[in-house]
Scaffold this motif. Sequence first.
Motif, PDB file in Angstrom:
ATOM      1  N   ILE A   1      35.810  53.785  33.690  1.00 28.77           N
ATOM      2  CA  ILE A   1      37.233  53.547  33.926  1.00 28.77           C
ATOM      3  C   ILE A   1      37.508  52.268  34.726  1.00 28.77           C
ATOM      4  CG2 ILE A   1      37.558  54.857  36.061  1.00 28.77           C
ATOM      5  CD1 ILE A   1      40.133  55.956  34.540  1.00 28.77           C
ATOM      6  N   GLY A   2      36.583  51.865  35.568  1.00 28.81           N
ATOM      7  CA  GLY A   2      36.799  50.683  36.407  1.00 28.81           C
ATOM      8  C   GLY A   2      37.195  49.441  35.641  1.00 28.81           C
ATOM      9  N   PRO A   3      36.423  49.021  34.628  1.00 26.59           N
ATOM     10  CA  PRO A   3      36.795  47.813  33.882  1.00 26.59           C
ATOM     11  C   PRO A   3      38.151  47.935  33.184  1.00 26.59           C
ATOM     12  CG  PRO A   3      34.504  48.359  33.476  1.00 26.59           C
ATOM     13  CD  PRO A   3      35.090  49.502  34.261  1.00 26.59           C
ATOM     14  N   GLY A   4      38.466  49.113  32.668  1.00 20.57           N
ATOM     15  CA  GLY A   4      39.754  49.298  32.019  1.00 20.57           C
ATOM     16  C   GLY A   4      40.920  49.188  32.991  1.00 20.57           C
ATOM     17  N   VAL A   5      40.752  49.779  34.165  1.00 19.54           N
ATOM     18  CA  VAL A   5      41.791  49.701  35.190  1.00 19.54           C
ATOM     19  C   VAL A   5      41.936  48.263  35.678  1.00 19.54           C
ATOM     20  CG1 VAL A   5      42.380  50.405  37.542  1.00 19.54           C
ATOM     21  CG2 VAL A   5      41.614  52.104  35.892  1.00 19.54           C
ATOM     22  N   ARG A   6      40.802  47.582  35.914  1.00 21.03           N
ATOM     23  CA  ARG A   6      40.862  46.176  36.342  1.00 21.03           C
ATOM     24  C   ARG A   6      41.611  45.324  35.332  1.00 21.03           C
ATOM     25  NH1 ARG A   6      35.922  47.236  38.685  1.00 21.03           N
ATOM     26  NH2 ARG A   6      34.704  46.782  36.836  1.00 21.03           N
ATOM     27  N   HIS A   7      41.290  45.508  34.057  1.00 16.66           N
ATOM     28  CA  HIS A   7      41.964  44.738  33.008  1.00 16.66           C
ATOM     29  C   HIS A   7      43.471  45.028  33.005  1.00 16.66           C
ATOM     30  CE1 HIS A   7      42.735  42.767  29.200  1.00 16.66           C
ATOM     31  NE2 HIS A   7      43.324  43.876  28.792  1.00 16.66           N
ATOM     32  N   SER A   8      43.845  46.284  33.139  1.00 12.94           N
ATOM     33  CA  SER A   8      45.262  46.661  33.122  1.00 12.94           C
ATOM     34  C   SER A   8      46.019  46.083  34.311  1.00 12.94           C
ATOM     35  CB  SER A   8      45.404  48.183  33.119  1.00 12.94           C
ATOM     36  OG  SER A   8      44.827  48.720  31.966  1.00 12.94           O
ATOM     37  N   VAL A   9      45.416  46.136  35.494  1.00 13.64           N
ATOM     38  CA  VAL A   9      46.054  45.600  36.692  1.00 13.64           C
ATOM     39  C   VAL A   9      46.210  44.078  36.566  1.00 13.64           C
ATOM     40  CG1 VAL A   9      45.725  45.232  39.170  1.00 13.64           C
ATOM     41  CG2 VAL A   9      45.346  47.486  38.191  1.00 13.64           C
ATOM     42  N   GLU A  10      45.158  43.406  36.111  1.00 17.10           N
ATOM     43  CA  GLU A  10      45.227  41.952  35.957  1.00 17.10           C
ATOM     44  C   GLU A  10      46.258  41.552  34.900  1.00 17.10           C
ATOM     45  OE1 GLU A  10      41.150  40.976  35.230  1.00 17.10           O
ATOM     46  OE2 GLU A  10      40.627  41.115  37.354  1.00 17.10           O
ATOM     47  N   HIS A  11      46.340  42.322  33.817  1.00 16.08           N
ATOM     48  CA  HIS A  11      47.329  42.030  32.773  1.00 16.08           C
ATOM     49  C   HIS A  11      48.757  42.204  33.310  1.00 16.08           C
ATOM     50  CE1 HIS A  11      49.287  41.829  28.892  1.00 16.08           C
ATOM     51  NE2 HIS A  11      49.874  42.993  29.159  1.00 16.08           N
ATOM     52  N   ALA A  12      48.991  43.283  34.048  1.00 17.33           N
ATOM     53  CA  ALA A  12      50.326  43.512  34.616  1.00 17.33           C
ATOM     54  C   ALA A  12      50.685  42.401  35.603  1.00 17.33           C
ATOM     55  CB  ALA A  12      50.394  44.872  35.293  1.00 17.33           C
ATOM     56  N   ALA A  13      49.713  41.920  36.363  1.00 18.73           N
ATOM     57  CA  ALA A  13      49.971  40.839  37.311  1.00 18.73           C
ATOM     58  C   ALA A  13      50.302  39.538  36.585  1.00 18.73           C
ATOM     59  CB  ALA A  13      48.771  40.639  38.228  1.00 18.73           C
ATOM     60  N   GLU A  14      49.568  39.228  35.536  1.00 23.11           N
ATOM     61  CA  GLU A  14      49.859  38.009  34.757  1.00 23.11           C
ATOM     62  C   GLU A  14      51.244  38.094  34.120  1.00 23.11           C
ATOM     63  OE1 GLU A  14      48.459  35.145  34.469  1.00 23.11           O
ATOM     64  OE2 GLU A  14      46.582  35.553  35.490  1.00 23.11           O
TER      65      GLU A  14
ATOM     66  N   PRO B   1      60.535  45.906  36.589  1.00 21.63           N
ATOM     67  CA  PRO B   1      60.471  46.914  35.517  1.00 21.63           C
ATOM     68  C   PRO B   1      59.435  46.594  34.447  1.00 21.63           C
ATOM     69  CG  PRO B   1      62.757  46.444  36.052  1.00 21.63           C
ATOM     70  CD  PRO B   1      61.922  45.439  36.801  1.00 21.63           C
ATOM     71  N   ALA B   2      59.314  45.336  34.046  1.00 24.32           N
ATOM     72  CA  ALA B   2      58.318  44.969  33.033  1.00 24.32           C
ATOM     73  C   ALA B   2      56.907  45.157  33.569  1.00 24.32           C
ATOM     74  CB  ALA B   2      58.528  43.523  32.572  1.00 24.32           C
ATOM     75  N   MET B   3      56.691  44.801  34.839  1.00 24.22           N
ATOM     76  CA  MET B   3      55.374  44.983  35.445  1.00 24.22           C
ATOM     77  C   MET B   3      55.023  46.463  35.538  1.00 24.22           C
ATOM     78  SD  MET B   3      55.561  42.052  38.412  1.00 24.22           S
ATOM     79  CE  MET B   3      54.769  43.091  39.565  1.00 24.22           C
ATOM     80  N   THR B   4      55.990  47.276  35.924  1.00 27.41           N
ATOM     81  CA  THR B   4      55.767  48.721  36.044  1.00 27.41           C
ATOM     82  C   THR B   4      55.419  49.330  34.691  1.00 27.41           C
ATOM     83  OG1 THR B   4      57.298  48.824  37.903  1.00 27.41           O
ATOM     84  CG2 THR B   4      56.835  50.897  36.772  1.00 27.41           C
ATOM     85  N   ALA B   5      56.162  48.938  33.661  1.00 29.48           N
ATOM     86  CA  ALA B   5      55.903  49.471  32.317  1.00 29.48           C
ATOM     87  C   ALA B   5      54.523  49.042  31.818  1.00 29.48           C
ATOM     88  CB  ALA B   5      56.990  49.008  31.352  1.00 29.48           C
ATOM     89  N   ALA B   6      54.158  47.788  32.037  1.00 28.28           N
ATOM     90  CA  ALA B   6      52.847  47.303  31.594  1.00 28.28           C
ATOM     91  C   ALA B   6      51.731  48.013  32.334  1.00 28.28           C
ATOM     92  CB  ALA B   6      52.746  45.792  31.800  1.00 28.28           C
ATOM     93  N   LEU B   7      51.907  48.225  33.625  1.00 23.13           N
ATOM     94  CA  LEU B   7      50.879  48.897  34.409  1.00 23.13           C
ATOM     95  C   LEU B   7      50.744  50.360  34.000  1.00 23.13           C
ATOM     96  CD1 LEU B   7      48.818  48.451  36.603  1.00 23.13           C
ATOM     97  CD2 LEU B   7      50.560  49.041  38.283  1.00 23.13           C
ATOM     98  N   ARG B   8      51.861  51.019  33.770  1.00 20.46           N
ATOM     99  CA  ARG B   8      51.822  52.433  33.346  1.00 20.46           C
ATOM    100  C   ARG B   8      51.105  52.571  31.999  1.00 20.46           C
ATOM    101  NH1 ARG B   8      57.054  54.179  34.114  1.00 20.46           N
ATOM    102  NH2 ARG B   8      56.397  54.988  36.111  1.00 20.46           N
ATOM    103  N   PHE B   9      51.466  51.720  31.044  1.00 21.65           N
ATOM    104  CA  PHE B   9      50.827  51.769  29.729  1.00 21.65           C
ATOM    105  C   PHE B   9      49.340  51.444  29.845  1.00 21.65           C
ATOM    106  CE2 PHE B   9      49.422  49.708  25.820  1.00 21.65           C
ATOM    107  CZ  PHE B   9      49.660  50.728  24.907  1.00 21.65           C
ATOM    108  N   GLY B  10      49.016  50.445  30.657  1.00 20.96           N
ATOM    109  CA  GLY B  10      47.618  50.062  30.833  1.00 20.96           C
ATOM    110  C   GLY B  10      46.780  51.162  31.462  1.00 20.96           C
ATOM    111  N   MET B  11      47.344  51.862  32.438  1.00 19.29           N
ATOM    112  CA  MET B  11      46.603  52.948  33.076  1.00 19.29           C
ATOM    113  C   MET B  11      46.370  54.099  32.094  1.00 19.29           C
ATOM    114  SD  MET B  11      45.790  52.132  36.095  1.00 19.29           S
ATOM    115  CE  MET B  11      45.751  50.402  35.773  1.00 19.29           C
TER     116      MET B  11
END
Length: 128
Positions: free
Chosen positions: A17-30, A109-119
Motif C-alpha cells: 500500500i505504501g507506493p500506492g498511497v505515496r503516488h496518490s498523495v503526490e498526484h493530489a499535491a501536483e 475541493p479538487a485536491m480533496t476529491a483527487a486524494l479520496r479517489f487515489g486512496m
Amino acid sequence: MTPDQLADRLEAAAHRIGPGVRHSVEHAAELGRAQIKGHASGRPGPNVITGQYRNSWQIETRHLPYGAQCTIGTEEPYGRRLEFGFVGADSLGRVYNQPPFPHVQPALPAMTAALRFGMLSAVAEALR
C-alpha cells in the motif's frame, strides 16, 4: 479463508500500500499546485504582473513507511495577504485596505476529491 491466511494477505497488502498511497498523495499535491497557480493567474485571484508569485509555489514531499506527506506553499511574504486580504497598518506604518484574492481555498475541493479517489484506488490495488 482461515484467520492465518487473512493475516498473511493483510500483511502483504500493508507492504504494497505504501507506493500506492505515496503516488496518490503526490498526484493530489501536483493537482493542487496546478489549481493554485491557475487561480493565482488573475481575477478573482491576484493579478499577474511578472509571474514570480505564481511560480513560487512549491511542493515538499516527505516519504513515510506506508505513505507520504506533501506540503504545498510559497515563501513569498505577501502570500497570506493575497489569500486573506489585509486591513490596517503594516510594520512600516503604511495603511492598507486590501481585499482578499482567494486562490488556495478554491483549489481544496479538487485536491480533496483527487486524494479520496487515489486512496480508494491504492487500497483496492493493495488488497487485490
